[in-house]
Design an enzyme around this catalytic site. Structure first.
Site, PDB file in Angstrom:
ATOM      1  N   LYS A  22      -8.851  -5.947  -3.369  1.00 55.08           N
ATOM      2  CA  LYS A  22      -7.455  -5.844  -2.933  1.00 55.08           C
ATOM      3  C   LYS A  22      -7.301  -4.793  -1.826  1.00 55.08           C
ATOM      4  O   LYS A  22      -6.754  -5.079  -0.757  1.00 55.08           O
ATOM      5  CB  LYS A  22      -6.620  -5.470  -4.164  1.00 55.08           C
ATOM      6  CG  LYS A  22      -5.151  -5.406  -3.969  1.00 55.08           C
ATOM      7  CD  LYS A  22      -4.478  -5.431  -5.349  1.00 55.08           C
ATOM      8  CE  LYS A  22      -3.019  -5.130  -5.286  1.00 55.08           C
ATOM      9  NZ  LYS A  22      -2.717  -3.690  -5.417  1.00 55.08           N
ATOM     10  N   SER A 168      -5.163  11.188  -2.289  1.00 57.31           N
ATOM     11  CA  SER A 168      -4.582   9.849  -2.242  1.00 57.31           C
ATOM     12  C   SER A 168      -5.142   9.097  -1.045  1.00 57.31           C
ATOM     13  O   SER A 168      -4.999   9.530   0.104  1.00 57.31           O
ATOM     14  CB  SER A 168      -3.054   9.940  -2.124  1.00 57.31           C
ATOM     15  OG  SER A 168      -2.541   8.738  -1.564  1.00 57.31           O
ATOM     16  N   ASP A 322      -7.047   2.971 -11.040  1.00 62.68           N
ATOM     17  CA  ASP A 322      -6.543   1.628 -11.370  1.00 62.68           C
ATOM     18  C   ASP A 322      -7.160   1.085 -12.654  1.00 62.68           C
ATOM     19  O   ASP A 322      -6.646   0.131 -13.243  1.00 62.68           O
ATOM     20  CB  ASP A 322      -6.850   0.650 -10.222  1.00 62.68           C
ATOM     21  CG  ASP A 322      -5.902   0.868  -9.053  1.00 62.68           C
ATOM     22  OD1 ASP A 322      -4.864   1.526  -9.246  1.00 62.68           O
ATOM     23  OD2 ASP A 322      -6.205   0.373  -7.956  1.00 62.68           O
ATOM     24  N   ARG A 395      -1.829  -4.807 -13.959  1.00 60.01           N
ATOM     25  CA  ARG A 395      -2.990  -4.255 -14.669  1.00 60.01           C
ATOM     26  C   ARG A 395      -2.694  -4.043 -16.161  1.00 60.01           C
ATOM     27  O   ARG A 395      -3.587  -4.094 -16.990  1.00 60.01           O
ATOM     28  CB  ARG A 395      -3.470  -2.961 -14.009  1.00 60.01           C
ATOM     29  CG  ARG A 395      -3.933  -3.224 -12.577  1.00 60.01           C
ATOM     30  CD  ARG A 395      -4.917  -2.224 -12.048  1.00 60.01           C
ATOM     31  NE  ARG A 395      -4.953  -2.301 -10.599  1.00 60.01           N
ATOM     32  CZ  ARG A 395      -5.681  -3.168  -9.898  1.00 60.01           C
ATOM     33  NH1 ARG A 395      -6.454  -4.043 -10.511  1.00 60.01           N
ATOM     34  NH2 ARG A 395      -5.647  -3.172  -8.580  1.00 60.01           N
TER      35      ARG A 395
END
Ligand code: DC
Length: 647
Positions: A22, A168, A322, A395
């Protein structure tokens, strides 16, 4: 409403293909659109989020043609976009909005970035602040400061040196993308390593970057000298390790599983899931395919087994951010405690993932304490099915579909449409795993007390297969004949008429006859005396055989008996015949304390007309007289393993 409905499944023995990464798909569409010339992107993840990026780039003037599944031909704008005629819609995608902000801050026109309800609640201040410092003009129109929609009045930018308060990748990327247009050196200092797809791919698209060197704590300066223009490039997107993560956990935690995932992106800033699972005791083999590519790639094979709890914290967090929902599920399936901390960021993802994961795990019976920046999971408590919400978070939906594969009863996850944002084919792969596959049958035959039963139980445990004693089925019927007081001696007509109405059922490890639990009586002397005579009747054998064959329709079996390799499953390639001297067998029975005439049962079993005890064609014969249990199991496994694994 679309739902996932899952339940406990057997070992996951399969090859799984996962969709494109992704993060990398987003960047491939953006960078090819920024570049000068034509790029062809393959393996692109056609999920809603990544298509939001494609559409956003189209609205800014890039020509993007979809020429096949996962393939896009992109004619880039050489760094100069045109003002969009309407709002730029980023859908549910935080990556799209944050990265495009870096690009649009430098474009000399006004643009307005909008998103769906969930994206409109996510913080954008983290990119607005540094980009404003560089000279971009941002107005946030959301219900709180820093929330979308964002109006950007772009223009010429000054370089900055920016120390990110938290590691980040999105903030780093937005600044580097803005830095491409600022004259001079823009540098970003990351406090700990985070995803470096932007750096790798900018270099691949011809940008010169100074990647600096990380200090002992992982702190690093990354610098770009502007202005620079990207050069078009053909680019293959690798499979998404964050999508693979669901299957890695499912296979690692499910005994007997052997799952291979081809073409997984193995960027070291993303492989934290593999390190955490290995620390939890998972057996994972990695075969690199292309280590020199901008994004390394490999094949990952996972063998199932027990997992232990672990601590996930600190510098590791950005690398697994994630994957934390599915790692929390792994924690619930593991023995001992799993602690997740330093992961406050989870509270501002598509949903508050700490609250969502902890709440759903609790609804399934897990013991979880939520903390401000993570959670503590007391693993090893049995999970039960539940109806769960995923709060619009893909998720969470997928992590709990996997949890359902380990729970008693049915688990339903409602409103899973959001899964299309990252993994549109997840439901299809889940369904294929839940569809019963005809199993392997390992047939273990031999005379009474040859060690079949203990060996078969040990083998089943080693392989994650289900152990079945066919003798128990005959014994249950022998008990039924005694229960129903059939006239002796038994005539064929009486037995045939009686068998016709009998109903055998294996429920967990209990054997029911007509709904009555026969299990407590199977080893009694009366039953032992009755079993061989009744096993000689063809009608009795037919009933047992149809039950035994039905069991193999859905799962892998180790089945022991007298005729498993010769009559019940003559097609199985895995046949063994265990034997031992009559003296040794009599000694073993006596040691068990069972009142049983082994010799008499052997005589009846080998001399009957129907399915007599014999060595099945193609069986491997093992004389167990001088071997202990472990040695026999190893002997069978050494014959079996290379062949089972080849299948
Ligand atoms: O394995 P066991 O001792 O529980 O088996 C009891 C009897 O059942 C055995 O003496 C004969 C019969 N039997 C059979 O005829 N065919 C089988 N596949 C299994 C058992």
């Amino acid at each position: 409403m679309t739902t996932f409905s899952t339940r406990r499944c057997g070992p996951i023995v399969t090859d799984i293909t996962i969709p494109g990464d992704k993060s990398i798909s987003h960047r491939s569409a953006m960078f090819a659109s920024l570049a000068e010339g034509r790029s062809t992107i393959t393996g692109f993840l056609e999920s809603e989020d990544c298509l939001s990026t494609v559409n956003a780039m189209r609205s800014l003037g890039a020509r993007i043609e979809h020429t096949g599944k996962g393939t896009f031909v992109i004619d880039g704008c050489g760094g100069k976009f045109t003002a969009p005629t309407g709002d730029v819609d980023c859908g549910n995608s935080g990556t799209t909005m944050r990265l495009i902000s870096g690009i649009l801050a430098a474009q000399p026109f006004r643009s307005r970035l909008i998103g769906d309800a969930s994206l409109s609640k996510r913080p954008m201040g983290r990119v607005i602040n540094p980009l404003t410092e560089m000279g971009g003009h941002f107005t946030s129109e959301g219900d709180q400061p820093g929330r979308p929609p964002l109006v950007i009045d772009g223009g010429s930018l000054q370089p900055i040196s920016y120390e990110m308060p938290v590691a980040s990748a999105q903030v780093k990327s937005a600044i580097l993308l803005a830095g491409l247009s600022a004259t001079g050196e823009t540098s970003v200092i990351e406090p700990a390593a985070c995803r470096d797809h932007t750096e790798r791919m900018l270099q691949e698209f011809g940008v010169a970057l100074d990647l600096g060197v990380a200090d002992a704590n992982g702190r690093r300066h990354i610098a770009v000298k502007g202005p620079q223009t990207l050069k078009a490039r053909d680019f293959a997107v690798p499979g998404d390790i964050s999508s693979a993560a669901f299957w890695l956990v499912a296979a690692a935690a499910k005994k007997g599983s052997d799952t291979t995932i081809e073409s997984v992106g193995l960027n070291p800033t993303r492989t934290g899931i593999i390190s955490v699972l290995q620390r939890m005791g998972a057996k994972i083999e990695i075969t690199p395919v292309d280590e020199k590519a901008a994004e390394p790639l490999g094949k990952v094979r996972v063998l199932g087994g027990p997992l232990q709890g672990t601590v996930i914290e600190g510098a590791e967090i950005p690398n697994v951010i994630d994957e934390l929902p599915i790692l929390a599920v792994a924690g619930a399936l593991a023995q001992g405690k799993t602690i997740i901390k330093d992961a406050k960021e989870l509270r501002v993802k598509e949903t508050d993932r700490i609250a969502a994961v902890a709440g759903n795990l609790r609804l399934m019976g897990a013991i979880v304490t939520e903390t401000e920046d993570g959670m503590i999971i007391e693993g090893g408590h049995p999970l039960h099915g539940a109806t769960l919400q995923c709060f619009g978070d893909h998720r969470i939906a997928m992590a709990f579909a996997i949890a359902g594969l380990f729970a008693d009863g049915e688990t339903v996850i409602e409103n899973v449409e959001c899964v299309a944002t990252s993994y549109p084919t997840f439901g299809a792969t889940l369904a294929s795993i839940l569809t019963p596959q005809p199993g392997h049958v390992i047939a273990i035959d031999g005379p009474a007390a040859s060690g079949k039963s203990s060996v078969s139980k040990g083998l089943a445990a080693a392989l994650g297969y289900t152990f079945i004693s066919s003798g128990h089925f005959y014994r249950a019927l022998a008990w039924g004949i005694l229960r129903d007081g059939l006239a002796q001696p038994l005539s064929t007509d009486t037995v045939n008429a009686w068998v016709k109405d009998r109903h055998l059922q294996l429920q967990d490890s209990r054997l029911l006859l007509d709904g009555d639990d026969a299990t407590p009586y199977l080893s009694s002397a009366d039953v032992a005396a009755m079993v061989s005579p009744i096993a000689a009747f063809p009608s009795v054998r037919d009933l047992v055989n149809s039950n035994l064959r039905a069991l193999a329709e859905t799962t892998n079996l180790v089945m022991e008996g007298r005729d498993i390799g010769s009559v019940v499953f003559p097609e199985t390639p895995y046949k063994f015949y265990l034997d031992a001297s009559p003296e040794e067998r009599a000694r073993r029975r006596a040691k068990e304390g069972t009142v049983d005439s082994v010799a008499e049962r052997d005589r009846l079993d080998s001399t009957r007309a129907t399915a007599p005890l014999k060595i099945p064609e193609g069986a491997t014969v093992i004389d167990t007289t001088h071997l202990n249990l472990e040695q026999v199991i190893q002997a069978v496994l050494s014959h079996l393993k290379p062949r089972l694994l080849a299948d």
